[in-house]
Write a protein that holds these residues in place. Structure first.
Motif, short mmCIF file in Angstrom:
data_model
loop_
_atom_site.label_atom_id
_atom_site.label_comp_id
_atom_site.label_asym_id
_atom_site.label_seq_id
_atom_site.Cartn_x
_atom_site.Cartn_y
_atom_site.Cartn_z
N LYS A 36 23.49 45.57 71.17
CA LYS A 36 23.33 45.01 69.50
C LYS A 36 24.73 45.85 69.18
O LYS A 36 25.47 46.55 70.08
N ASN A 57 19.39 42.82 67.93
CA ASN A 57 18.43 42.21 66.45
C ASN A 57 18.99 42.27 65.45
O ASN A 57 18.60 41.99 65.14
N ILE A 164 9.19 52.15 67.07
CA ILE A 164 10.81 52.85 66.41
C ILE A 164 10.09 54.67 65.62
O ILE A 164 10.41 54.50 64.40
N MET A 205 14.02 55.61 73.74
CA MET A 205 15.19 55.59 72.83
C MET A 205 16.13 56.29 74.27
O MET A 205 15.89 56.44 74.60
N SER A 206 17.03 55.71 73.80
CA SER A 206 18.52 57.50 74.29
C SER A 206 18.17 58.17 74.20
O SER A 206 17.87 59.17 75.49
N ARG A 221 13.23 51.52 75.33
CA ARG A 221 15.50 50.45 75.01
C ARG A 221 16.12 51.27 74.63
O ARG A 221 16.32 51.72 73.54
N GLY A 223 20.21 51.46 74.17
CA GLY A 223 21.34 51.62 73.78
C GLY A 223 22.72 52.09 74.46
O GLY A 223 23.56 52.06 75.31
N SER A 224 23.06 53.20 73.29
CA SER A 224 24.29 54.45 73.71
C SER A 224 24.50 54.77 74.55
O SER A 224 25.28 55.16 75.29
N ARG A 230 28.20 53.55 69.68
CA ARG A 230 27.99 52.71 69.16
C ARG A 230 28.81 52.93 68.32
O ARG A 230 29.35 53.87 67.10
#
Ligand SMILES: *Cc1c(COP(=O)(O)O)cnc(C)c1O
Length: 234
Positions: A36, A57, A164, A205-206, A221, A223-224, A230
Motif C-alpha cells: 500500500k 489495502n 491484525i 507484521m514488520s 504481512r 510492509g515497512s 510509509r
C-alpha cells in the motif's frame, strides 16, 4: 538508506530464523509484501529481488498498480483491506487471495462474481481477535457458523484465518492473540473438516513477525520492513 532488495533479504532471514527456532518446516512461512502507498517502480524492484506476493489495502490504488504491472505475470495479488460490498466484483476478478473477508454477504458476492474459469479465490476470514469495537473482522464465536456457511460456496477456497492484533500491546498479550487465532483454526479443522483447506494463518507484521511465526503463522504481512517507513497517507 537500505534498498528494497536488502530489506527483503533481511526480512527473509528473520522469517527463516524464526521458523527454525519454532521447529517448523523450512519454507512453511510465506512473505506477503504489503505494498500500500508504494509505487509500481518500487514493486518492480521487489520483484527483481525475488518477491512475488504483494498485499494491497485500497482497491483503486491496487487496480492502478495491477494494470501498471500487467506484464509481470509472476506477481500474485492479495487483497488485505476492508471490503465494501459494491467493490467485490473487481476484487473477485483481480486478486488471487482475499485475507479480509469478515461476513457472509461479502463471501457470497465474491463467490458469485469470481469467474469459474479462474482458480477458486483463496480467502481468509478476518477475526477481530481482541474484540475491539473500532476494528473490522468477525468475532471468534461467530466463526463456526460463518465457516459452515462459506465453506460450500463454489468459487472460493477457504484457506484460513487472518488477524491484525494491535502490535503495540505487551508482548505476552500479543502472543496470546496469535495463539488464540491458531487455536481457532485448529478447532475449525476439527469441527468443519469439509469447509476448505483451512491451512493458513495470516498474522504478523514488520514488528511482530517472529511472535506470529512462533504461534503458527503461514503468511506474514510485512510492509515497512520491506519498503521502508510509509509516508503518511494524504
Ligand atoms: C499495513 C498493513 C500491514 C503491514 O504493516 P507493517 O507494520 O508496515 O509491516 C499488514 N497487514 C495489514 C492488514 C496492513 O494494513
Amino acid at each position: 538508506m537500505s534498498s528494497i532488495a536488502d530489506n527483503i533479504g533481511s526480512v527473509t532471514r528473520r522469517i527463516q530464523k524464526a521458523t527454525l527456532q519454532a521447529g517448523r518446516a523450512p519454507g512453511s512461512v510465506h512473505l506477503l509484501a504489503v505494498s500500500k502507498t508504494r509505487s509500481a517502480e518500487e514493486l518492480h524492484e521487489a520483484v527483481a529481488a525475488g518477491q512475488s506476493a504483494f498485499g494491497e489495502n485500497y482497491l483503486q490504488e491496487a487496480l492502478d498498480k495491477i494494470d501498471a504491472l500487467r506484464d509481470v505475470p509472476e506477481i500474485e495479488w492479495h487483497f488485505i483491506g476492508p471490503i465494501q460490498s459494491n467493490k467485490t466484483r473487481q476484487i473477485a476478478s483481480s486478486f488471487s487471495w482475499v485475507h479480509s473477508v469478515d461476513r457472509l454477504k461479502i463471501a457470497r458476492r465474491l463467490s458469485e462474481q469470481r469467474d469459474p474459469a479462474l482458480p477458486p479465490l483463496n480467502i481468509c476470514l478476518q477475526v477481530n481477535i481482541n474484540g475491539e469495537e473500532s476494528k473490522s473482522g468477525c468475532l471468534l464465536d461467530q466463526l463456526p457458523q460463518l465457516v459452515g456457511d462459506i465453506g460450500p460456496l463454489p468459487n472460493l477456497s477457504l484457506r484460513g484465518l487472518m488477524a491484525i492484533p494491535d502490535p503495540d500491546q505487551p508482548e505476552a498479550s500479543l502472543r496470546l492473540s496469535f495463539r488464540k487465532l491458531a487455536d481457532a483454526l485448529t478447532d475449525l479443522k476439527a469441527s468443519r473438516p469439509g469447509a476448505g483447506p483451512l491451512d493458513t494463518l495470516s498474522m504478523g507484521m514488520s514488528s511482530d513477525l517472529e511472535l506470529a511465526i512462533a504461534e503458527g503463522a503461514t503468511w506474514v504481512r510485512v510492509g515497512s520492513a520491506v519498503f521502508g517507513a510509509r509516508p503518511p497517507k494524504s
